[in-house]
Design an enzyme around this catalytic site. Structure first.
Site, PDB file in Angstrom:
ATOM      1  N   ASP A   1       0.858  -1.184   0.000  1.00 39.45           N
ATOM      2  CA  ASP A   1       0.000   0.000   0.000  1.00 39.45           C
ATOM      3  C   ASP A   1       0.895   1.236   0.000  1.00 39.45           C
ATOM      4  O   ASP A   1       1.996   1.226   0.558  1.00 39.45           O
ATOM      5  CB  ASP A   1      -0.910   0.011   1.228  1.00 39.45           C
ATOM      6  CG  ASP A   1      -1.915   1.162   1.166  1.00 39.45           C
ATOM      7  OD1 ASP A   1      -2.659   1.248   0.175  1.00 39.45           O
ATOM      8  OD2 ASP A   1      -1.955   1.982   2.095  1.00 39.45           O
TER       9      ASP A   1
ATOM     10  N   HIS B   1      -5.686   4.406   6.524  1.00 37.85           N
ATOM     11  CA  HIS B   1      -4.909   5.379   5.750  1.00 37.85           C
ATOM     12  C   HIS B   1      -3.495   5.565   6.279  1.00 37.85           C
ATOM     13  O   HIS B   1      -2.887   6.613   6.053  1.00 37.85           O
ATOM     14  CB  HIS B   1      -5.631   6.726   5.650  1.00 37.85           C
ATOM     15  CG  HIS B   1      -6.846   6.674   4.777  1.00 37.85           C
ATOM     16  ND1 HIS B   1      -6.849   6.125   3.519  1.00 37.85           N
ATOM     17  CD2 HIS B   1      -8.121   7.070   4.991  1.00 37.85           C
ATOM     18  CE1 HIS B   1      -8.040   6.203   2.990  1.00 37.85           C
ATOM     19  NE2 HIS B   1      -8.837   6.760   3.870  1.00 37.85           N
TER      20      HIS B   1
END
Length: 287
Positions: free
Chosen positions: A87, A241
């Site tokens: 990610d 996040h």
DNA sequence: CATGGAAAATACCACTCTGA
DNA sequence: TCAGAGTGGTATTTTCCATG
């Protein structure tokens, strides 16, 4: 109402009948087969010519396609494929103007050093700290590696996880239109090619497929990473996040999706895409 | 805010059916 | 036989949605 009036542009199309089905006039319904046919033609015609830039990139695509097929057909697949979930956090949505500020990887095989995480110095201000909590002060420091510093380390790390003669399957959510284009641009800016034995798999279409197969209504079918996590009952480990906590969620989501969709490693590899297939924008009609 | 893929909506054709 | 409505199939366009 098929009248349409004068305000809409109508395009005349060739006459169609309902007797021939989709594959009239020899059209190929499988885009990959079609691409392969087109590429076969390109290669045979270019054999007597100097390869120009376009032909070269197409030829590279054939080589990657062959690698995927070869790997997928190998019976002892597990000994060849390294699956790494990853990610990235960035300074925004634009792959041209924005930069990576954090990257995290997790080798699903586990074991020692199976995770890799680092902040990245984007050498510009971070204007979207409210999204991921990463501020300009955190990354614009001499002790935070720039992308050009990080790439050799990243290559070395991946190589250390890679099996002899095998490939690496990188998995990310919305990989095709977000993480992989960002990664490609970062490598390109540093003048480094993404290794040809790096394959990519996007969990977004997998999530869509899984929700569809469950029969949930399209309107209630959110397939964001967090929606999938909640739907699958996966606990949140850390804050959303941030690259490593998202990687941990995605690793669990990915494994659940492959189980739900009954996807063997072979089909994951075969359906994977390569970096060379990214960054060739499709022509889009104006809205 | 950028971008691109998927899904939905729209356009338009050939064909069938129905009633006059 | 003709006109018009309805249906099915395909092509194209528009909208939605995911990512930081």
């Amino acid at each position: 109402m098929l009248d349409g009036g004068n305000s809409r542009k109508w395009t005349r199309r060739s006459v169609t009948t309902n007797t021939q089905g989709r594959n009239k006039s020899g059209q190929c319904s499988d885009p990959r087969k079609l691409r392969q046919e087109i590429l076969d033609v390109t290669v045979s015609t270019s054999a007597t010519l100097n390869l120009n830039k376009i032909e070269t990139s197409q030829y590279q695509q054939i080589q990657h396609f062959d690698i995927r097929q070869l790997i997928a057909q190998n019976k002892d697949l597990a000994s060849l494929v390294t699956v790494i979930v990853f990610d990235t956090e960035t300074t925004g949505f634009s792959r041209e103007r924005d930069h990576i500020v954090e990257i995290a990887l997790q080798d699903l095989q586990g074991g020692e050093n199976s995770t890799f995480q680092t902040l990245v110095n984007p050498e510009c201000r971070v204007l979207n700290s409210h999204i991921h909590g990463i501020t300009t002060n955190m990354v614009n420091r001499p002790d935070v590696p720039r992308m050009e510093d990080l790439i050799p380390i990243l290559l070395k790390y991946v190589k250390s996880r890679q099996k002899p003669g095998g490939c690496v399957l990188f998995v990310a959510h919305n990989a095709r239109t977000f993480d992989v284009p960002f990664l490609c641009n970062a490598f390109r800016r540093c003048g480094v090619d993404i290794p040809s034995d790096w394959l990519f798999k996007d969990t977004l279409p997998m999530g869509r497929e899984a929700m569809k197969s469950e029969g949930s209504k399209p309107s209630s079918r959110s397939i964001s990473l967090q929606a999938l996590r909640e739907h699958l009952g996966i606990p949140l480990d850390g804050s959303a996040h941030r690259a490593m906590s998202d990687v941990k969620v995605l690793a669990a989501v990915f494994q659940r999706l492959t189980f739900m969709l009954k996807l063997p490693l072979a089909s994951l590899v075969e359906d994977a895409f390569t970096a060379s297939e990214i960054g060739t924008p499709k022509k889009k009609s104006s809205r």
